[in-house]
Design a protein around this motif. Structure first.
Motif, PDB file in Angstrom:
ATOM      1  N   ASP A  55       3.220 -13.096  -3.060  1.00 14.06           N
ATOM      2  CA  ASP A  55       2.343 -12.675  -1.730  1.00 14.06           C
ATOM      3  C   ASP A  55       2.836 -11.392  -1.193  1.00 14.06           C
ATOM      4  O   ASP A  55       2.127 -10.600  -0.817  1.00 14.06           O
ATOM      5  N   GLU A  56       4.102 -11.897  -1.009  1.00 18.45           N
ATOM      6  CA  GLU A  56       5.091 -10.784  -0.357  1.00 18.45           C
ATOM      7  C   GLU A  56       5.270  -9.575  -1.224  1.00 18.45           C
ATOM      8  O   GLU A  56       5.408  -8.392  -0.580  1.00 18.45           O
ATOM      9  N   SER A  57       5.781  -9.913  -2.308  1.00 12.57           N
ATOM     10  CA  SER A  57       6.252  -8.685  -3.171  1.00 12.57           C
ATOM     11  C   SER A  57       5.339  -7.899  -3.753  1.00 12.57           C
ATOM     12  O   SER A  57       5.325  -6.858  -4.267  1.00 12.57           O
ATOM     13  N   GLU A  58       3.983  -8.792  -4.297  1.00  7.56           N
ATOM     14  CA  GLU A  58       3.103  -7.834  -4.950  1.00  7.56           C
ATOM     15  C   GLU A  58       1.681  -7.626  -4.097  1.00  7.56           C
ATOM     16  O   GLU A  58       1.224  -6.711  -3.730  1.00  7.56           O
ATOM     17  N   TYR A  59       0.992  -9.010  -3.764  1.00  9.47           N
ATOM     18  CA  TYR A  59      -0.433  -9.030  -3.519  1.00  9.47           C
ATOM     19  C   TYR A  59      -0.608  -8.360  -2.067  1.00  9.47           C
ATOM     20  O   TYR A  59      -1.566  -7.697  -1.848  1.00  9.47           O
ATOM     21  N   ARG A  60       0.326  -8.658  -0.909  1.00  7.95           N
ATOM     22  CA  ARG A  60      -0.072  -7.816   0.200  1.00  7.95           C
ATOM     23  C   ARG A  60       0.231  -6.546   0.117  1.00  7.95           C
ATOM     24  O   ARG A  60      -0.441  -5.747   0.725  1.00  7.95           O
ATOM     25  N   PRO A  61       1.248  -6.190  -0.548  1.00  5.48           N
ATOM     26  CA  PRO A  61       1.268  -4.430  -0.783  1.00  5.48           C
ATOM     27  C   PRO A  61       0.185  -3.892  -1.610  1.00  5.48           C
ATOM     28  O   PRO A  61      -0.218  -2.899  -1.272  1.00  5.48           O
ATOM     29  N   ALA A  62      -0.327  -4.482  -2.433  1.00 11.13           N
ATOM     30  CA  ALA A  62      -1.644  -4.259  -3.152  1.00 11.13           C
ATOM     31  C   ALA A  62      -2.750  -4.124  -2.404  1.00 11.13           C
ATOM     32  O   ALA A  62      -3.475  -3.092  -2.417  1.00 11.13           O
ATOM     33  N   LEU A  63      -2.888  -5.170  -1.433  1.00  6.13           N
ATOM     34  CA  LEU A  63      -3.871  -5.233  -0.531  1.00  6.13           C
ATOM     35  C   LEU A  63      -3.856  -3.816   0.503  1.00  6.13           C
ATOM     36  O   LEU A  63      -5.003  -3.252   0.677  1.00  6.13           O
ATOM     37  N   ALA A  64      -2.509  -3.605   0.938  1.00  4.76           N
ATOM     38  CA  ALA A  64      -2.454  -2.503   1.782  1.00  4.76           C
ATOM     39  C   ALA A  64      -3.022  -1.119   0.962  1.00  4.76           C
ATOM     40  O   ALA A  64      -3.566  -0.462   1.692  1.00  4.76           O
ATOM     41  N   ALA A  65      -2.248  -1.089  -0.106  1.00  4.89           N
ATOM     42  CA  ALA A  65      -2.645   0.227  -0.935  1.00  4.89           C
ATOM     43  C   ALA A  65      -4.190   0.227  -1.239  1.00  4.89           C
ATOM     44  O   ALA A  65      -4.716   1.403  -0.985  1.00  4.89           O
ATOM     45  N   ARG A  66      -4.686  -0.759  -1.642  1.00  5.01           N
ATOM     46  CA  ARG A  66      -6.366  -0.819  -2.053  1.00  5.01           C
ATOM     47  C   ARG A  66      -7.021  -0.248  -0.695  1.00  5.01           C
ATOM     48  O   ARG A  66      -8.089   0.396  -0.951  1.00  5.01           O
ATOM     49  N   ASP A  67      -6.666  -0.690   0.373  1.00  6.19           N
ATOM     50  CA  ASP A  67      -7.390  -0.496   1.509  1.00  6.19           C
ATOM     51  C   ASP A  67      -7.014   0.864   2.434  1.00  6.19           C
ATOM     52  O   ASP A  67      -7.605   1.257   3.673  1.00  6.19           O
ATOM     53  N   GLY A  68      -5.783   1.467   1.983  1.00 17.67           N
ATOM     54  CA  GLY A  68      -5.519   2.737   2.512  1.00 17.67           C
ATOM     55  C   GLY A  68      -4.681   2.407   3.639  1.00 17.67           C
ATOM     56  O   GLY A  68      -4.731   3.211   4.734  1.00 17.67           O
ATOM     57  N   LYS A  69      -4.074   1.230   3.799  1.00 20.70           N
ATOM     58  CA  LYS A  69      -3.357   0.823   5.238  1.00 20.70           C
ATOM     59  C   LYS A  69      -1.857   0.637   5.066  1.00 20.70           C
ATOM     60  O   LYS A  69      -1.393   0.550   3.774  1.00 20.70           O
ATOM     61  N   PRO A  70      -0.984   0.783   6.049  1.00 20.39           N
ATOM     62  CA  PRO A  70       0.414   0.601   5.938  1.00 20.39           C
ATOM     63  C   PRO A  70       0.773  -0.942   5.625  1.00 20.39           C
ATOM     64  O   PRO A  70      -0.047  -1.717   6.085  1.00 20.39           O
ATOM     65  N   PHE A  71       1.762  -1.007   4.931  1.00 18.47           N
ATOM     66  CA  PHE A  71       2.144  -2.476   4.380  1.00 18.47           C
ATOM     67  C   PHE A  71       3.247  -2.901   5.437  1.00 18.47           C
ATOM     68  O   PHE A  71       3.861  -2.180   5.781  1.00 18.47           O
ATOM     69  N   GLU A  72       2.820  -3.931   5.861  1.00 18.85           N
ATOM     70  CA  GLU A  72       3.505  -4.697   7.032  1.00 18.85           C
ATOM     71  C   GLU A  72       4.316  -5.867   6.458  1.00 18.85           C
ATOM     72  O   GLU A  72       3.561  -6.830   6.512  1.00 18.85           O
ATOM     73  N   PRO A  73       5.618  -6.031   6.620  1.00 18.69           N
ATOM     74  CA  PRO A  73       6.283  -7.233   6.038  1.00 18.69           C
ATOM     75  C   PRO A  73       6.182  -8.357   6.633  1.00 18.69           C
ATOM     76  O   PRO A  73       6.020  -8.128   7.891  1.00 18.69           O
ATOM     77  N   GLY A  74       6.108  -9.617   5.987  1.00 17.99           N
ATOM     78  CA  GLY A  74       5.803 -10.690   6.745  1.00 17.99           C
ATOM     79  C   GLY A  74       6.777 -11.801   6.135  1.00 17.99           C
ATOM     80  O   GLY A  74       7.786 -11.130   5.571  1.00 17.99           O
ATOM     81  N   GLU A  75       6.651 -13.025   6.417  1.00 10.70           N
ATOM     82  CA  GLU A  75       7.698 -14.105   5.851  1.00 10.70           C
ATOM     83  C   GLU A  75       6.716 -15.159   5.293  1.00 10.70           C
ATOM     84  O   GLU A  75       5.895 -15.775   5.748  1.00 10.70           O
ATOM     85  N   ILE A  76       7.302 -15.697   4.162  1.00  7.39           N
ATOM     86  CA  ILE A  76       6.711 -16.738   3.191  1.00  7.39           C
ATOM     87  C   ILE A  76       7.448 -18.010   3.785  1.00  7.39           C
ATOM     88  O   ILE A  76       8.554 -18.142   3.711  1.00  7.39           O
ATOM     89  N   PRO A  77       6.613 -18.986   4.204  1.00 11.43           N
ATOM     90  CA  PRO A  77       6.929 -20.254   4.717  1.00 11.43           C
ATOM     91  C   PRO A  77       7.371 -21.027   3.436  1.00 11.43           C
ATOM     92  O   PRO A  77       7.088 -21.216   2.510  1.00 11.43           O
ATOM     93  N   ASP A  78       8.624 -21.786   3.665  1.00 14.39           N
ATOM     94  CA  ASP A  78       9.004 -22.808   2.705  1.00 14.39           C
ATOM     95  C   ASP A  78       8.734 -24.223   2.825  1.00 14.39           C
ATOM     96  O   ASP A  78       9.044 -24.916   3.826  1.00 14.39           O
ATOM     97  N   GLY A  79       7.401 -24.397   2.291  1.00 15.94           N
ATOM     98  CA  GLY A  79       6.925 -25.916   2.419  1.00 15.94           C
ATOM     99  C   GLY A  79       5.317 -25.872   2.404  1.00 15.94           C
ATOM    100  O   GLY A  79       4.787 -24.760   2.194  1.00 15.94           O
TER     101      GLY A  79
END
Length: 308
Positions: free
Chosen positions: A179-203
């Motif tokens: 989600d963090e390494s591929e899909y959220r960056p792809a979403l930002a690129a698709r929509d022409g928006k900057p990618f803002e890093p997040g945090e993946i919860p463990d669990g």
């Protein structure tokens, strides 16, 4: 990807057009078989359940039958219990958890409720271990009538006659490192928006409906799943994926407003599961088992606490 802030398709700041979507689609490759992994299992369930094809997705030369599994002893006087999986095809335990539930517990509720299970909403994406459909659309933002996503439109049409009869809907998902390494960056690129890093919860965690919160229902599911796998903690801000923690392992979204799967019907009890398959503390089988535990506990709570 070494730098998720830069996605290799498109021009930063500009939404994708047809050329960029075609470039993205050309990079998608098939990794597994919907027919072997899903359709074969569903076929073996015909002895105990009514199995129906509720639509077909035609993507170029590939054709994907969309399958629903129903209680054989369907009765109009009984509540409907709805389980969906594979809205995002790469979220593996959603698909296999739904199938495992049918195999192990599907007949447990005969005579008490009508069971409707759609184990793999997005078969093209399942085969390619992807979030989107071939049009670079996320089905889980498009559950509405005449949706541009065929996966979403077909499920909405299937459930339209049952909108007011569904007592409980549980939608099975995963949150993955990709989600963090591929899909959220792809979403930002698709929509022409900057990618803002997040945090993946463990669990494991759940997503409640903001417009109809059911904290006791959500808590019952968390308690059951905690016996199988660990529950995600909040981050330093007291949040999980940007949403405030309501209860241990529970956040909420405006599910209907965002066009998410769990908001298709007017189910009194609705939730979205999120399993974390990349955790060193969880195996693939544990992830499937967690989904099954979530489904069983959600059903048991809903049947025990039917609104007057």
């Amino acid at each position: 990807m070494s730098n998720p802030a830069f996605y290799p398709i498109g021009t930063p700041g500009q939404p994708w057009g047809a050329a960029e979507r075609a470039e993205w689609l050309a990079k998608q490759t098939k990794h597994r078989s919907y027919a072997a992994d899903v359709l074969s299992v569903v076929e073996n369930l015909r002895e105990l359940f009514d199995v129906t094809e509720y639509g077909t997705l035609n993507y170029g030369p590939e054709h994907y039958p969309l399958m629903a599994v129903r209680s054989r002893d369907w009765r109009d006087d009984l509540p409907v219990l709805l389980v969906t999986g594979g809205v995002h095809g790469y979220e593996t335990s959603g698909v296999h958890g739904a199938l495992q539930f049918l195999q192990q517990h599907g007949r447990d509720y005969a005579g008490r409720a009508n069971l409707l299970v759609v184990p793999c909403v997005s078969p093209w994406a399942y085969e390619r271990i992807n979030r989107w459909n071939p049009g670079a659309l996320d089905p889980n933002r498009n559950f509405r009538k005449n949706s541009p996503a065929g996966e979403s439109a077909a499920l909405v049409d299937l459930l339209e006659p049952l909108r007011d009869r569904v007592l409980m809907h549980i939608d099975l998902h995963e949150t993955t490192d990709s989600d963090e390494s591929e899909y959220r960056p792809a979403l930002a690129a698709r929509d022409g928006k900057p990618f803002e890093p997040g945090e993946i919860p463990d669990g494991f965690y759940l997503v409640d409906e903001a417009e109809n919160p059911q904290p006791d229902f959500q808590q019952a599911v968390i308690v059951a799943v905690a016996k199988v796998t660990h529950i995600a903690d909040a981050d330093a801000r007291g949040e999980i994926i940007g949403a405030p923690l309501l209860l241990p392992g529970v956040i909420k979204y405006p599910v209907k407003e965002w066009g998410l799967c769990a908001g298709i019907t007017n189910a009194h009890y609705a939730t979205t599961t999120e399993v974390y398959p990349d955790s060193p503390r969880a195996t693939p089988q544990q992830c499937n088992d967690a989904q099954v535990a979530a489904v069983c506990s959600a059903i048991d709570y809903a049947l025990a606490h039917r609104p007057a």
